[in-house]
Design a protein around this motif. Sequence first.
Motif, PDB file in Angstrom:
ATOM      1  N   SER A  44       0.998  -1.540  -0.025  1.00 16.46           N
ATOM      2  CA  SER A  44      -0.121   0.107   0.135  1.00 16.46           C
ATOM      3  C   SER A  44       1.199   1.254   0.182  1.00 16.46           C
ATOM      4  CB  SER A  44      -0.895   0.262   1.179  1.00 16.46           C
ATOM      5  OG  SER A  44      -0.301   0.403   2.453  1.00 16.46           O
ATOM      6  N   ILE A  45       1.971   0.805   0.925  1.00 16.09           N
ATOM      7  CA  ILE A  45       3.111   2.189   1.139  1.00 16.09           C
ATOM      8  C   ILE A  45       3.707   2.883  -0.459  1.00 16.09           C
ATOM      9  CG2 ILE A  45       5.304   3.768   2.101  1.00 16.09           C
ATOM     10  CD1 ILE A  45       4.506   1.800   3.783  1.00 16.09           C
ATOM     11  N   LEU A  67     -12.072   0.767   3.662  1.00 20.68           N
ATOM     12  CA  LEU A  67     -11.314   1.688   3.793  1.00 20.68           C
ATOM     13  C   LEU A  67     -11.000   1.893   5.183  1.00 20.68           C
ATOM     14  CD1 LEU A  67      -9.072   3.728   2.876  1.00 20.68           C
ATOM     15  CD2 LEU A  67     -11.560   4.967   3.179  1.00 20.68           C
ATOM     16  N   SER A  68     -12.000   1.761   6.084  1.00 19.23           N
ATOM     17  CA  SER A  68     -12.090   1.590   7.574  1.00 19.23           C
ATOM     18  C   SER A  68     -11.089   0.223   7.760  1.00 19.23           C
ATOM     19  CB  SER A  68     -12.798   1.731   8.393  1.00 19.23           C
ATOM     20  OG  SER A  68     -14.294   0.451   8.327  1.00 19.23           O
ATOM     21  N   ALA A  69     -11.363  -0.790   7.627  1.00 18.25           N
ATOM     22  CA  ALA A  69     -10.447  -1.670   7.790  1.00 18.25           C
ATOM     23  C   ALA A  69      -8.800  -1.611   7.586  1.00 18.25           C
ATOM     24  CB  ALA A  69     -10.594  -3.352   6.783  1.00 18.25           C
ATOM     25  N   PHE A  70      -8.771  -1.000   6.263  1.00 15.23           N
ATOM     26  CA  PHE A  70      -7.170  -0.724   5.860  1.00 15.23           C
ATOM     27  C   PHE A  70      -6.664   0.089   6.505  1.00 15.23           C
ATOM     28  CE2 PHE A  70      -4.591   2.378   3.675  1.00 15.23           C
ATOM     29  CZ  PHE A  70      -3.792   1.156   2.806  1.00 15.23           C
ATOM     30  N   SER A  71      -7.134   1.380   7.438  1.00 16.60           N
ATOM     31  CA  SER A  71      -7.094   2.292   7.501  1.00 16.60           C
ATOM     32  C   SER A  71      -6.577   2.011   9.609  1.00 16.60           C
ATOM     33  CB  SER A  71      -7.991   3.457   8.202  1.00 16.60           C
ATOM     34  OG  SER A  71      -7.967   3.985   6.391  1.00 16.60           O
ATOM     35  N   TYR A  74      -3.174  -0.293   8.898  1.00 12.40           N
ATOM     36  CA  TYR A  74      -2.475   0.900   8.439  1.00 12.40           C
ATOM     37  C   TYR A  74      -0.982   1.280  10.012  1.00 12.40           C
ATOM     38  CZ  TYR A  74       0.558   4.051   6.075  1.00 12.40           C
ATOM     39  OH  TYR A  74       1.087   4.742   5.170  1.00 12.40           O
ATOM     40  N   PHE A  75      -2.967   2.123  10.363  1.00  7.12           N
ATOM     41  CA  PHE A  75      -2.261   2.810  11.757  1.00  7.12           C
ATOM     42  C   PHE A  75      -1.705   1.945  12.751  1.00  7.12           C
ATOM     43  CE2 PHE A  75      -2.924   5.039  15.940  1.00  7.12           C
ATOM     44  CZ  PHE A  75      -2.433   5.906  15.935  1.00  7.12           C
ATOM     45  N   SER A  76      -2.017   0.137  12.747  1.00  6.51           N
ATOM     46  CA  SER A  76      -1.790  -0.053  13.779  1.00  6.51           C
ATOM     47  C   SER A  76      -0.423  -0.010  13.511  1.00  6.51           C
ATOM     48  CB  SER A  76      -2.239  -1.825  13.923  1.00  6.51           C
ATOM     49  OG  SER A  76      -1.944  -3.268  12.645  1.00  6.51           O
ATOM     50  N   LYS A  81      -2.097   7.726  10.378  1.00  6.65           N
ATOM     51  CA  LYS A  81      -2.977   7.059   9.292  1.00  6.65           C
ATOM     52  C   LYS A  81      -2.771   7.079   7.415  1.00  6.65           C
ATOM     53  CE  LYS A  81      -6.979   9.105  11.934  1.00  6.65           C
ATOM     54  NZ  LYS A  81      -7.527  10.167  12.044  1.00  6.65           N
ATOM     55  N   PRO A  82      -2.872   6.309   6.558  1.00  3.23           N
ATOM     56  CA  PRO A  82      -2.865   6.400   5.664  1.00  3.23           C
ATOM     57  C   PRO A  82      -2.735   7.914   4.651  1.00  3.23           C
ATOM     58  CG  PRO A  82      -4.305   4.978   5.500  1.00  3.23           C
ATOM     59  CD  PRO A  82      -4.097   5.547   7.093  1.00  3.23           C
ATOM     60  N   SER A  83      -3.850   8.104   5.619  1.00  4.27           N
ATOM     61  CA  SER A  83      -4.127   9.570   5.021  1.00  4.27           C
ATOM     62  C   SER A  83      -2.915  10.646   5.048  1.00  4.27           C
ATOM     63  CB  SER A  83      -5.600  10.331   4.988  1.00  4.27           C
ATOM     64  OG  SER A  83      -5.022  10.599   6.746  1.00  4.27           O
TER      65      SER A  83
END
Length: 86
Positions: A44-45, A67-71, A74-76, A81-83
């Motif tokens: 994803s990066i 998107l929420s599962a991905f976010s 990603y945060f964990s 946040k990915p944003s």
Amino acid sequence: QYNVSADDLGEIAKMSARNLQRIFKQETGITLQKYIQLIRIVKSIELIDTKRFTLSEIAYKVGYKSLSAFSNSYFSIMKMKPSGKR
């Protein structure tokens, strides 16, 4: 799409997903699921850096259903946040 599952890997390795998970954990010290999560985040990066896709598209491409599962995933891993990467 860059999605992979324990079942897919087990099939490639010609063993059950459960057996593969047990051996993977024994040999690496991390679970196969955690490794798959890390690979998804790394990919994803790479996709975020191309600036060619929305975060929703990237989430789907790396195997998340929302998107929420991905976010959250990603945060964990990244502690941001990915944003924040954009």
